[in-house]
Design an enzyme around this catalytic site. Sequence first.
Site, short mmCIF file in Angstrom:
data_model
loop_
_atom_site.label_atom_id
_atom_site.label_comp_id
_atom_site.label_asym_id
_atom_site.label_seq_id
_atom_site.Cartn_x
_atom_site.Cartn_y
_atom_site.Cartn_z
N LYS A 53 18.28 -28.69 -16.02
CA LYS A 53 16.95 -28.34 -15.35
C LYS A 53 17.39 -26.93 -14.57
O LYS A 53 18.17 -26.69 -14.55
CB LYS A 53 16.27 -28.97 -14.90
CG LYS A 53 16.83 -29.71 -13.50
CD LYS A 53 16.18 -30.68 -12.83
CE LYS A 53 16.60 -31.23 -11.55
NZ LYS A 53 16.24 -32.37 -10.90
N TYR A 266 17.33 -3.95 9.24
CA TYR A 266 15.89 -4.24 9.72
C TYR A 266 15.70 -4.86 11.00
O TYR A 266 16.24 -6.12 11.05
CB TYR A 266 15.18 -4.87 8.50
CG TYR A 266 14.72 -3.99 7.23
CD1 TYR A 266 14.21 -2.80 7.49
CD2 TYR A 266 15.49 -4.36 6.18
CE1 TYR A 266 14.09 -1.91 6.19
CE2 TYR A 266 15.31 -3.76 4.89
CZ TYR A 266 14.43 -2.34 4.92
OH TYR A 266 14.31 -1.59 3.83
C1 LIG Z 1 17.23 -33.15 -10.62
C2 LIG Z 1 17.39 -34.77 -11.12
C3 LIG Z 1 18.53 -35.23 -11.42
C4 LIG Z 1 19.87 -34.72 -10.99
O1 LIG Z 1 20.10 -34.66 -9.60
P1 LIG Z 1 21.37 -34.26 -8.96
O2 LIG Z 1 21.43 -34.43 -7.57
O3 LIG Z 1 21.47 -32.52 -9.27
O4 LIG Z 1 22.76 -34.70 -9.68
C5 LIG Z 1 18.87 -36.55 -11.78
N1 LIG Z 1 17.46 -37.19 -12.00
C6 LIG Z 1 16.38 -36.57 -11.69
C7 LIG Z 1 15.04 -37.53 -11.77
C8 LIG Z 1 16.22 -35.35 -11.37
O5 LIG Z 1 15.07 -34.83 -10.89
#
Ligand SMILES: *Cc1c(COP(=O)(O)O)cnc(C)c1O
Length: 378
Positions: A53, A266
């Site tokens: 993702k 800044y």
């Molecule tokens: C993002 C996610 C993962 C992966 O998690 P990591 O901590 O990045 O390994 C697995 N399951 C679900 C439902 C997630 O949202």
Amino acid sequence: MGIIEPAARLLPRTEPLDPAETGVLTVDLAALADNWRMLARLASGAECGAVVKADAYGLGLAPAVRALLLAGCRTFFVANLVEGEAARAAAPDATIYVLDGLVPGAARRLVAADLIPALGSLGEIDEWAATGHRPKAAIHFDTGMNRFGVPIHEAAEAAERARQITPTLVMSHFVCSQMRDEPRNERQIEAFLDARARFSDIPASMANSSAVFLPQRPHFDLIRPGYALYGGNPTPYAECPVRPVARLMARILSTREIEPGACVGYDALWSAPQRTRIATIGVGYADGVPVGATGCDGKPAGEALVGGVRCPFIGRVSMDYVVLDVSHAPKDAARRGEWVELLGDDICVEEAASRAGTIGYEILTRLGARFARRYVGP
Ligand SMILES: *Cc1c(COP(=O)(O)O)cnc(C)c1O
């Protein structure tokens, strides 16, 4: 721990860099594949999927999927439909789950791209059932996260309604998997076992990266690592068991010496306690370098490696630039046109995050679109 072996740390060097670039993100696909294989071995019998993702945690979905396919990965998880369509284009034969579940209006495109939603409510199960002849779906149970997922007390009803569909996975997600001794982990596993008992022949999945390392080893039939694939440390209480995947380099655009009392950046958040050699590099918050890494008194500041020497950020991180105190760096490395390292072999994602008051996941996923990207490895 036995199981957690310190990883080989070196990223391949890919100089020479293009002179037109001021920031370069190198993604080591061989390290990504190695990390996947290491997690697959740890899964001891369970299948190892991959969460890709958010553009593979900011590192590029298509190249990541390609490298993972070559390594042997067959099951991918994305957050939403659009990511799912991109993953499908990269992996025509893979199983792809969409963690958002069934968003109203998305069904037709989910079906067209052969994407499997992780259904998170009884209503979603009914709606998905209406899209075809017993369509495939994962059923996501809520064991404590309270974001989405079917509540455990509705598991019997979910199993009943799931007769209208073809469940291919039952899943849940941990709240505190980075905390090895947190009692919540055990409670979530027990709740999940309850729900899973209603789906006797259906594969089950609970483990994100960190959960792979929990003492309970809640691997079930399929593990779903994301973060650790991309070099994030899934075991913050121990040495990082995976190889770094992202290396971030930025170019020095300008250098100068400033007098005691002169300010930098800044709002004049930093002023020189003595004569100081400084260098301005060509990345800023528009590239994903957090403003939280700003260097001013009394807080941890970001650091960059200049000729092998750690140099702190001074003053506020601005949109396009960060200023470094290079007083202690070798002179020939702290010159206009030279490259400095912000993430890589020595400065890991966790360290960059803690210096910015954030988490490594945010560091990775915000690495901006402005960087030139190099993909090395298979
Ligand atoms: C993002 C996610 C993962 C992966 O998690 P990591 O901590 O990045 O390994 C697995 N399951 C679900 C439902 C997630 O949202």
